[in-house]
Design an enzyme around this catalytic site. Structure first.
Site, PDB file in Angstrom:
ATOM      1  CE1 TYR A   1      -3.240  -2.846   0.305  1.00  0.00           C
ATOM      2  CE2 TYR A   1      -3.484  -2.382   2.643  1.00  0.00           C
ATOM      3  CZ  TYR A   1      -3.822  -3.118   1.536  1.00  0.00           C
ATOM      4  OH  TYR A   1      -4.746  -4.125   1.648  1.00  0.00           O
TER       5      TYR A   1
ATOM      6  CB  SER B   1     -14.121  -4.048  -0.581  1.00  0.00           C
ATOM      7  OG  SER B   1     -12.867  -3.595  -1.006  1.00  0.00           O
TER       8      SER B   1
ATOM      9  CG  LEU C   1     -19.051   0.285   3.611  1.00  0.00           C
ATOM     10  CD1 LEU C   1     -18.609   1.626   4.154  1.00  0.00           C
ATOM     11  CD2 LEU C   1     -20.532   0.065   3.881  1.00  0.00           C
TER      12      LEU C   1
ATOM     13  N   GLY D   1     -16.757   1.507  -1.474  1.00  0.00           N
ATOM     14  CA  GLY D   1     -17.359   2.831  -1.304  1.00  0.00           C
ATOM     15  C   GLY D   1     -18.712   2.999  -1.967  1.00  0.00           C
TER      16      GLY D   1
ATOM     17  CG  PHE E   1     -23.428  -0.696  -0.594  1.00  0.00           C
ATOM     18  CD1 PHE E   1     -24.734  -0.776  -1.035  1.00  0.00           C
ATOM     19  CD2 PHE E   1     -22.545  -1.697  -0.980  1.00  0.00           C
ATOM     20  CE1 PHE E   1     -25.168  -1.829  -1.834  1.00  0.00           C
ATOM     21  CE2 PHE E   1     -22.964  -2.754  -1.772  1.00  0.00           C
ATOM     22  CZ  PHE E   1     -24.281  -2.819  -2.203  1.00  0.00           C
TER      23      PHE E   1
ATOM     24  N   GLY F   1     -22.124   5.691  -1.334  1.00  0.00           N
ATOM     25  CA  GLY F   1     -22.567   6.678  -2.316  1.00  0.00           C
ATOM     26  C   GLY F   1     -21.554   7.024  -3.382  1.00  0.00           C
TER      27      GLY F   1
END
Length: 346
Positions: A62, A209, A211, A214, A216, A218
């Site tokens: 990362y 992940s 969500l 990202g 969910f 928005g």
């Protein structure tokens, strides 16, 4: 909504205790958004800890090592004994559309030594193989990890995106504490094989992940995907697919209102409530999103609610694959290794 308390839970069956909600640090050094300034990234980690999150996830790859360095600096301002650091090795280079995966014993040890230096710690709480090297028998990779545990450099061992066969063989060499794998409302392919196997063997599940990268929250729906975001290349965020997927967001948005929650909170609550052995690690660069994620712990869902949410996202309605184009072969479905005492020449 009342302030949620983050309870400690056992991850796996070797005694490893973590906060029920973890924090994925990847985005702090840039991925889906611009990287934060170093002090801002440290502030997010410290804020998460102040709210009860003690389980932080990073990796050597990362930010090209910058993420581990950042986490290490944040640790200097926090009580080390109260924090669980998970990091990873195995992605030797991150080209596109290909990655170089390495799992030789020598590479494992080298990565651990440099990871300890970057994090500036004496031990790593949970050390994952980030992706499985399909040219090296898993017994060799885990055999070296076992030595690192015996030497006190690593406390617990994990795998990420590993196949059922690889998980079972690895666990026979040394107990695997956690499997990190993608799991969310729109990515549920682990539910038939991986989840039951982990429960059979007493292995914790760490969804990344949770969500939907990202979605969910928005991203791509109520806010634009940044032009320099890696999501621009993700199949589910491509224009035509994204238009179709917006219907899924709207369904979850409708259900969220019923629970006095945001779509992100409902989606995360669904993952959190898949079992005591499930510890998701959503990441964010924004304090308000972090507060929202913590708030998901206060969203209580009945079996009927969980089923209703599940049925609102039929997998057949999801447009686009879960993996970046050209990288599918790095998923758990293809993560088998050669038999012990054999190697595939590369």
């Amino acid at each position: 909504m009342t302030q949620a308390q983050i309870q400690p839970v056992k991850l796996g069956t070797q005694g490893f205790e973590v906060s029920k909600l973890g924090f994925g640090c990847m985005g702090l050094t840039g991925a889906y958004n611009d990287p934060l300034q170093e002090q801002d990234g440290i502030s997010v980690i410290k804020y998460a800890f102040s709210k009860g999150i003690t389980f932080f996830d990073t990796a050597d790859v990362y930010g090209a090592n910058a993420n581990e360095l950042l986490v290490g600096k944040a640790l200097k301002q926090l009580p080390r004994e109260k924090i669980q650091i998970a990091t990873k090795f195995g992605i030797a280079s991150r080209g596109f559309p290909d990655m170089k995966i390495e799992g030789s014993p020598e590479y494992v040890r080298s990565c651990c030594e440099t990871g300890l230096k970057r994090l500036d710690v004496e031990y790593i709480d949970l050390y994952y193989q980030h992706r499985v090297d399909t040219s090296v028998p898993i017994e060799e990779t885990v055999g070296e990890l076992k030595k690192l545990v015996e030497e006190g450099k690593v406390k617990y061992i994990g795998l990420s995106e590993a196949s059922p066969d690889t998980i079972r063989r690895a666990h026979a060499i040394h107990p695997i504490t956690a499997v990190q794998i993608e799991w969310s409302l729109w990515t549920r392919d682990i539910e038939e094989e991986i989840v039951p196997l982990c429960r059979e063997l007493g292995i914790g599940i760490v969804p990344y992940s949770p969500l939907g990268r990202g979605f969910f929250g928005g991203k791509g729906v109520v806010e634009n995907v940044p032009t320099n975001s890696s999501l621009k290349a993700h199949p589910r965020f491509q224009a035509e697919n994204l238009d179709k997927n917006k219907n899924i967001y709207e369904r979850i948005e409708g259900l969220a209102k019923k629970h006095q929650a945001t779509p992100a909170q409902l989606a995360l609550a669904w993952v959190l409530q898949q079992g005591e052995d499930v510890v998701p690690i959503p990441g964010t660069t924004k304090i308000k999103n972090l507060d929202q994620n913590i708030g998901a712990l206060a969203v209580k869902l009945s079996e009927k609610d969980l089923r209703e949410i599940f049925e609102a996202v039929p997998i057949g309605d999801v447009a686009g694959g879960r993996y970046y184009n050209g990288l599918d072969h790095f998923s758990w479905k293809y993560a088998n290794t050669p038999p012990k005492d054999s190697k595939i020449s590369t």
